[in-house]
Design an enzyme around this catalytic site. Structure first.
Site, short mmCIF file in Angstrom:
data_model
loop_
_atom_site.label_atom_id
_atom_site.label_comp_id
_atom_site.label_asym_id
_atom_site.label_seq_id
_atom_site.Cartn_x
_atom_site.Cartn_y
_atom_site.Cartn_z
N GLU A 166 -47.12 8.17 -13.45
CA GLU A 166 -46.78 9.38 -14.23
C GLU A 166 -47.50 9.43 -15.58
O GLU A 166 -47.44 10.46 -16.27
CB GLU A 166 -45.26 9.44 -14.47
CG GLU A 166 -44.42 9.84 -13.26
CD GLU A 166 -44.37 8.80 -12.15
OE1 GLU A 166 -44.26 7.60 -12.48
OE2 GLU A 166 -44.48 9.17 -10.97
N VAL A 181 -48.85 -2.72 -14.43
CA VAL A 181 -48.89 -2.62 -12.97
C VAL A 181 -49.11 -4.03 -12.42
O VAL A 181 -50.12 -4.66 -12.72
CB VAL A 181 -50.00 -1.65 -12.50
CG1 VAL A 181 -49.79 -1.31 -11.04
CG2 VAL A 181 -50.02 -0.37 -13.33
N HIS A 212 -49.08 -0.74 -2.79
CA HIS A 212 -48.74 0.30 -3.75
C HIS A 212 -49.50 0.07 -5.07
O HIS A 212 -49.93 1.00 -5.71
CB HIS A 212 -47.22 0.23 -4.00
CG HIS A 212 -46.61 1.50 -4.50
ND1 HIS A 212 -46.70 2.68 -3.81
CD2 HIS A 212 -45.89 1.77 -5.61
CE1 HIS A 212 -46.07 3.62 -4.49
NE2 HIS A 212 -45.58 3.09 -5.58
N1 INI Z 1 -45.27 1.56 -11.60
C1 INI Z 1 -45.67 0.75 -12.59
O1 INI Z 1 -45.76 1.18 -13.75
N2 INI Z 1 -46.01 -0.54 -12.32
C2 INI Z 1 -45.94 -1.06 -11.07
O2 INI Z 1 -46.23 -2.28 -10.89
C3 INI Z 1 -45.51 -0.23 -10.00
N3 INI Z 1 -45.44 -0.76 -8.65
O3 INI Z 1 -46.01 -1.82 -8.40
O4 INI Z 1 -44.84 -0.14 -7.79
C4 INI Z 1 -45.16 1.12 -10.30
N4 INI Z 1 -44.73 1.95 -9.34
C5 INI Z 1 -44.06 3.20 -9.61
C6 INI Z 1 -45.03 4.35 -9.80
O5 INI Z 1 -45.68 4.23 -11.06
C7 INI Z 1 -44.34 5.72 -9.79
O6 INI Z 1 -43.36 5.77 -10.80
C8 INI Z 1 -43.67 6.03 -8.43
O7 INI Z 1 -44.57 5.84 -7.37
C9 INI Z 1 -43.18 7.52 -8.40
O8 INI Z 1 -44.29 8.42 -8.56
#
Ligand code: INI
Length: 156
Positions: A59, A82, A89
């Site tokens: 986002e 991340v 993902h």
């Molecule tokens: N978001 C992160 O900021 N870091 C992560 O490690 C992560 N993993 O690994 O899933 C992550 N996932 C959520 C993603 O950013 C979105 O919020 C979600 O997919 C909804 O759009």
């Protein structure tokens, strides 16, 4: 040597937006502290730093674009963590975040800085939040200040 144009590390009178992901907040809260520390120590006033929270790193780009488009800030600093874990993902989130942050800057002409930690493991992410390694947020703050001033220094 010709003409050298560079940006000073002076944040006096500059306004900044921080866009921070709540996902992995145990890391991102330290990164945000690093950003604010880096900006403040170089002259930014507390009231000139706005922080916008978003759910995850995916986002971050749209929020950065909106903040940059507002015209209120000299730079926008993206902060997230991340972490690979066991899922693919990670690749999607990390690459879309990086691409989107770059695009927000190019589309608006406002520097949008990538202060997002990408790490293989939680341990690596902790290191990059200012334990073994320098705080990535602090570095992102200095990058933002230098980039704003470098772009301001380009002659007409
Ligand atoms: N978001 C992160 O900021 N870091 C992560 O490690 C992560 N993993 O690994 O899933 C992550 N996932 C959520 C993603 O950013 C979105 O919020 C979600 O997919 C909804 O759009």
């Amino acid at each position: 040597m010709g003409q050298v144009i560079e940006g000073k590390l002076d944040a006096t009178s500059l306004k900044f937006a921080i866009v921070v992901s709540r996902y992995n907040s145990f890391i991102t809260k330290h990164l945000v502290e690093g950003v604010i520390d880096g900006l403040s120590r170089h002259g930014a006033a507390d009231e000139d730093i706005a922080t916008l929270y978003v759910p995850g790193s995916f986002e971050i780009p749209l929020a950065c674009l909106k903040m940059a488009q507002s015209g209120r800030y000299h730079a926008v600093i993206a902060v997230g963590a991340v972490i690979r874990g066991a899922t693919s993902h990670f690749e999607f989130v990390a690459s879309e975040c990086a691409k989107g942050v770059a695009q927000a800057g190019l589309q608006t002409g406002v520097p949008v800085i990538f202060g997002v930690v990408t790490a293989e493991t939680i341990e690596q992410a902790i290191e990059r939040a200012g334990t073994k390694l320098p705080n990535r947020g602090f570095e992102a703050a200095l990058t933002a200040i230098e980039q704003v001033n470098a772009l301001k220094s380009i002659p007409d």
